[in-house]
Write an enzyme that holds these catalytic residues in place. Structure first.
Site, PDB file in Angstrom:
ATOM      1  N   HIS A  10     -14.259  -2.542 -11.234  1.00 16.45           N
ATOM      2  CA  HIS A  10     -14.876  -3.526 -10.328  1.00 16.45           C
ATOM      3  C   HIS A  10     -16.234  -3.037  -9.816  1.00 16.45           C
ATOM      4  CE1 HIS A  10     -11.143  -5.691 -10.713  1.00 16.45           C
ATOM      5  NE2 HIS A  10     -10.580  -4.516 -10.621  1.00 16.45           N
ATOM      6  N   GLU A  28     -10.704  -2.322  -3.591  1.00 17.59           N
ATOM      7  CA  GLU A  28     -10.449  -1.602  -4.833  1.00 17.59           C
ATOM      8  C   GLU A  28     -11.716  -0.954  -5.385  1.00 17.59           C
ATOM      9  OE1 GLU A  28      -8.802  -3.999  -7.945  1.00 17.59           O
ATOM     10  OE2 GLU A  28      -8.686  -2.312  -9.351  1.00 17.59           O
ATOM     11  N   HIS A  82      -8.399   1.986 -11.769  1.00 16.34           N
ATOM     12  CA  HIS A  82      -8.129   0.781 -10.967  1.00 16.34           C
ATOM     13  C   HIS A  82      -7.083   1.055  -9.902  1.00 16.34           C
ATOM     14  CE1 HIS A  82     -10.238  -2.386 -13.344  1.00 16.34           C
ATOM     15  NE2 HIS A  82     -10.318  -1.347 -14.162  1.00 16.34           N
ATOM     16  N   GLU A 146      -3.723   2.419 -13.109  1.00 19.89           N
ATOM     17  CA  GLU A 146      -3.545   1.592 -11.899  1.00 19.89           C
ATOM     18  C   GLU A 146      -2.887   2.491 -10.861  1.00 19.89           C
ATOM     19  OE1 GLU A 146      -4.530  -1.403 -11.157  1.00 19.89           O
ATOM     20  OE2 GLU A 146      -4.755  -2.546 -13.024  1.00 19.89           O
TER      21      GLU A 146
HETATM   22 ZN   LIG Z   1      -8.645  -3.620 -10.986  1.00 22.06          ZN
END
Ligand SMILES: [Zn+2]
Length: 247
Positions: A10, A28, A82, A146
């Site tokens: 991002h 994030e 992430h 993640e």
């Molecule tokens: Zn993400």
């Protein structure tokens, strides 16, 4: 020379282009950049490795641009960082769900394992596959991690700790060290030296380190542990909960 492209997921924290998941006062895009920068610093303690970040600030980058940067550079490995959202807890990693090399799977295995070791008492959601653009469009082995759930209060509390972000980065780096057989420059530096260590030499050092490793008690956002600070009633409740003593 091993070329590693780190991709902080991002973008645009201040300009709100694509902050990724946002919850519990966390964004994030900001967390992925913190972790990526820690990884960058730690990896620079190794020899025979070149590291680049797809972004070092809030610049706008599409997913295909990120992959293109790695492809044009001729990266040997691409790792996208992430933070999860959408209800859940814990850590999971991804490779592309189409054709991937045996090396890709081997890298995922070792990096996933080292991250789990480094972040302590966190749920292992498994090694997964998905059609993520950065994994599909990159020409080299690529994985995506993640790292906990931003919208889960317990996970978010951990993500607010700078010490925890360092541990996440550390796990990624040790995974890369093992995956690529990286060696430290000049021998003896330790990757974790960036953490301010006020526990070393304390009479309760052994127990404190165990508690931190188990994820029961974490350090402050600036990296200190504060071994002689009192525990509040709220912190005690969280500790009991993490120990699994509450129904
Ligand atoms: Zn993400």
């Amino acid at each position: 020379m091993v070329k590693i492209m780190i991709d902080p997921g991002h973008e645009g924290v201040e300009n709100n282009l694509d902050p990724g998941a946002v919850a519990n006062g966390l964004k994030e895009a900001a967390l992925t950049l913190r972790i990526a920068k820690y990884m960058y610093d730690m990896l620079n303690e190794y020899e025979g490795v070149q590291v680049r970040l797809t972004r070092t600030g809030n610049q706008r980058l599409t997913l295909s641009q990120r992959a293109k940067m790695a492809n044009e550079w001729g990266a040997d490995f691409f790792i996208s960082i992430h933070i999860n959202a959408g209800g859940g807890t814990g850590f999971e990693s991804y490779v592309y769900n189409g054709n991937v090399s045996a090396a890709t799977v081997a890298y995922q295995n070792v990096i996933h394992a080292e991250i789990m070791k480094a972040i302590g008492n966190v749920k292992d959601r498994g090694k997964k596959r998905a059609d993520y653009a950065v994994l599909r469009l990159t020409n080299m082995p690529a994985i995506l991690t993640e790292n906990l759930f931003i919208d889960n209060p317990n996970d978010a509390a951990q993500l607010k700790s700078e010490q925890f972000l360092l541990q996440v980065a550390y796990g990624h780096v040790i995974g890369l060290e093992k995956a690529f057989g990286l060696k430290k420059k000049g021998g003896q530096t330790t990757v974790q030296k960036t953490v301010k260590d006020d526990v070393a030499g304390h009479w309760a050092e052994q127990s404190i380190r165990k508690a931190m490793k188990a994820g029961v008690i974490r350090g402050h956002s600036d990296g200190r542990f504060g071994p002689d600070e009192p525990v509040t009633r709220a912190q005690l409740a969280v500790i009991l909960d993490r120990l699994g003593l509450l129904k």
